[in-house]
Write a protein that holds these residues in place. Sequence first.
Motif, PDB file in Angstrom:
ATOM      1  N   ILE A 103      26.475  -1.386 -60.758  1.00 45.20           N
ATOM      2  CA  ILE A 103      25.376  -1.277 -59.794  1.00 45.20           C
ATOM      3  C   ILE A 103      25.631  -0.135 -58.814  1.00 45.20           C
ATOM      4  O   ILE A 103      24.732   0.665 -58.521  1.00 45.20           O
ATOM      5  CB  ILE A 103      25.191  -2.607 -59.038  1.00 45.20           C
ATOM      6  CG1 ILE A 103      24.654  -3.681 -59.995  1.00 45.20           C
ATOM      7  CG2 ILE A 103      24.218  -2.448 -57.863  1.00 45.20           C
ATOM      8  CD1 ILE A 103      24.633  -5.074 -59.398  1.00 45.20           C
ATOM      9  N   LEU A 104      26.858  -0.044 -58.312  1.00 46.61           N
ATOM     10  CA  LEU A 104      27.187   1.048 -57.381  1.00 46.61           C
ATOM     11  C   LEU A 104      26.991   2.414 -58.039  1.00 46.61           C
ATOM     12  O   LEU A 104      26.476   3.354 -57.418  1.00 46.61           O
ATOM     13  CB  LEU A 104      28.628   0.906 -56.896  1.00 46.61           C
ATOM     14  CG  LEU A 104      28.902  -0.158 -55.835  1.00 46.61           C
ATOM     15  CD1 LEU A 104      30.386  -0.174 -55.495  1.00 46.61           C
ATOM     16  CD2 LEU A 104      28.083   0.096 -54.577  1.00 46.61           C
ATOM     17  N   ILE A 105      27.406   2.548 -59.298  1.00 45.28           N
ATOM     18  CA  ILE A 105      27.258   3.819 -60.003  1.00 45.28           C
ATOM     19  C   ILE A 105      25.777   4.155 -60.179  1.00 45.28           C
ATOM     20  O   ILE A 105      25.351   5.291 -59.944  1.00 45.28           O
ATOM     21  CB  ILE A 105      27.970   3.759 -61.364  1.00 45.28           C
ATOM     22  CG1 ILE A 105      29.489   3.697 -61.155  1.00 45.28           C
ATOM     23  CG2 ILE A 105      27.611   4.980 -62.222  1.00 45.28           C
ATOM     24  CD1 ILE A 105      30.267   3.379 -62.415  1.00 45.28           C
ATOM     25  N   PHE A 106      24.964   3.166 -60.573  1.00 42.01           N
ATOM     26  CA  PHE A 106      23.538   3.417 -60.771  1.00 42.01           C
ATOM     27  C   PHE A 106      22.863   3.834 -59.466  1.00 42.01           C
ATOM     28  O   PHE A 106      22.018   4.730 -59.449  1.00 42.01           O
ATOM     29  CB  PHE A 106      22.848   2.165 -61.321  1.00 42.01           C
ATOM     30  CG  PHE A 106      23.257   1.819 -62.729  1.00 42.01           C
ATOM     31  CD1 PHE A 106      23.758   2.784 -63.583  1.00 42.01           C
ATOM     32  CD2 PHE A 106      23.142   0.529 -63.201  1.00 42.01           C
ATOM     33  CE1 PHE A 106      24.148   2.479 -64.872  1.00 42.01           C
ATOM     34  CE2 PHE A 106      23.518   0.201 -64.501  1.00 42.01           C
ATOM     35  CZ  PHE A 106      24.018   1.181 -65.339  1.00 42.01           C
ATOM     36  N   VAL A 107      23.234   3.178 -58.353  1.00 43.87           N
ATOM     37  CA  VAL A 107      22.654   3.536 -57.055  1.00 43.87           C
ATOM     38  C   VAL A 107      23.013   4.973 -56.690  1.00 43.87           C
ATOM     39  O   VAL A 107      22.162   5.754 -56.245  1.00 43.87           O
ATOM     40  CB  VAL A 107      23.129   2.562 -55.960  1.00 43.87           C
ATOM     41  CG1 VAL A 107      22.737   3.070 -54.576  1.00 43.87           C
ATOM     42  CG2 VAL A 107      22.533   1.176 -56.187  1.00 43.87           C
ATOM     43  N   ALA A 108      24.289   5.338 -56.887  1.00 40.73           N
ATOM     44  CA  ALA A 108      24.731   6.699 -56.559  1.00 40.73           C
ATOM     45  C   ALA A 108      23.991   7.730 -57.405  1.00 40.73           C
ATOM     46  O   ALA A 108      23.541   8.770 -56.890  1.00 40.73           O
ATOM     47  CB  ALA A 108      26.241   6.828 -56.774  1.00 40.73           C
ATOM     48  N   LEU A 109      23.825   7.463 -58.691  1.00 42.40           N
ATOM     49  CA  LEU A 109      23.113   8.391 -59.560  1.00 42.40           C
ATOM     50  C   LEU A 109      21.652   8.518 -59.156  1.00 42.40           C
ATOM     51  O   LEU A 109      21.082   9.613 -59.170  1.00 42.40           O
ATOM     52  CB  LEU A 109      23.216   7.920 -61.012  1.00 42.40           C
ATOM     53  CG  LEU A 109      24.604   7.993 -61.662  1.00 42.40           C
ATOM     54  CD1 LEU A 109      24.583   7.363 -63.041  1.00 42.40           C
ATOM     55  CD2 LEU A 109      25.085   9.438 -61.752  1.00 42.40           C
ATOM     56  N   LYS A 110      21.033   7.394 -58.787  1.00 45.62           N
ATOM     57  CA  LYS A 110      19.627   7.428 -58.382  1.00 45.62           C
ATOM     58  C   LYS A 110      19.446   8.254 -57.116  1.00 45.62           C
ATOM     59  O   LYS A 110      18.535   9.093 -57.023  1.00 45.62           O
ATOM     60  CB  LYS A 110      19.123   5.998 -58.156  1.00 45.62           C
ATOM     61  CG  LYS A 110      17.670   5.912 -57.702  1.00 45.62           C
ATOM     62  CD  LYS A 110      16.719   6.411 -58.773  1.00 45.62           C
ATOM     63  CE  LYS A 110      15.271   6.295 -58.321  1.00 45.62           C
ATOM     64  NZ  LYS A 110      14.327   6.784 -59.356  1.00 45.62           N
ATOM     65  N   LEU A 111      20.311   8.050 -56.137  1.00 46.52           N
ATOM     66  CA  LEU A 111      20.181   8.768 -54.872  1.00 46.52           C
ATOM     67  C   LEU A 111      20.462  10.265 -55.031  1.00 46.52           C
ATOM     68  O   LEU A 111      19.978  11.075 -54.244  1.00 46.52           O
ATOM     69  CB  LEU A 111      21.117   8.157 -53.832  1.00 46.52           C
ATOM     70  CG  LEU A 111      20.776   6.718 -53.405  1.00 46.52           C
ATOM     71  CD1 LEU A 111      21.787   6.216 -52.390  1.00 46.52           C
ATOM     72  CD2 LEU A 111      19.365   6.641 -52.835  1.00 46.52           C
TER      73      LEU A 111
END
Length: 237
Positions: free
Chosen positions: A104-112
Amino acid sequence: MIEYAALLAGAFAAAAISGSAGFGGALLLLPLLTHVVGVNAAVPLLTIAQLVGNMSRVAFGFRDIRWRPVLLFLSSALPAAALGAWWFAALPKALMVRGMGFAILIFVALKLRGLTFTPSPRLLLIGGAVVGLLSGLVGSAGLLGAAIFLSLNLPPVAYVASEATTAVAMHLVKWIVYDAAIDLGSGFWPLAAAMSIAMIAGTWAGKRAIERLPVVQFRLLIAGLLAITAVQMIVTG
């Protein structure tokens, strides 16, 4: 009973978030699912709920599906999804909860960071393998799959239908593995059906809400909630 009512409300909210913010709903639902039904049933339940949503998108745009990129993507995504689902069934559940948190943290970072790709057959093959594996392990890798298909510059309906077709195929493969490897209990299907109905209603509400909300700020809020949830999952397991 109160917990299951909260779960249906959470499914509605998750679908509304995905419909308005464009990402995050499925991942935000994961912690609530693991709390109510346990990690063993959480990812299979999420898989069924997402399967219903993506099937509706496929039906809506079936004539516009771009089969060549879809088949290239699935040629690596399907075996990877089966492997990820098998690992999910076999690995210690505390480890899987922490893995979900990191994902989840990785997906959030990629999205931002505004995730983008350069289209190519190699991207579809490698991206399919990564998305399939992560989807099997943590229940959802829709952000990566969406970014890959967005890079193809397809017309809107073709993009939605093509990406949804890959998601349906992966969810079906994952479900075959989950059903064979995990004892889900007699209450699984009634809850899955109720969640699917709640998510259909939430999707409709999200599309209505996006007309009234400042979408950029809303996406940042959801990203923040996802990050907080992910840290809690990593710490507590």
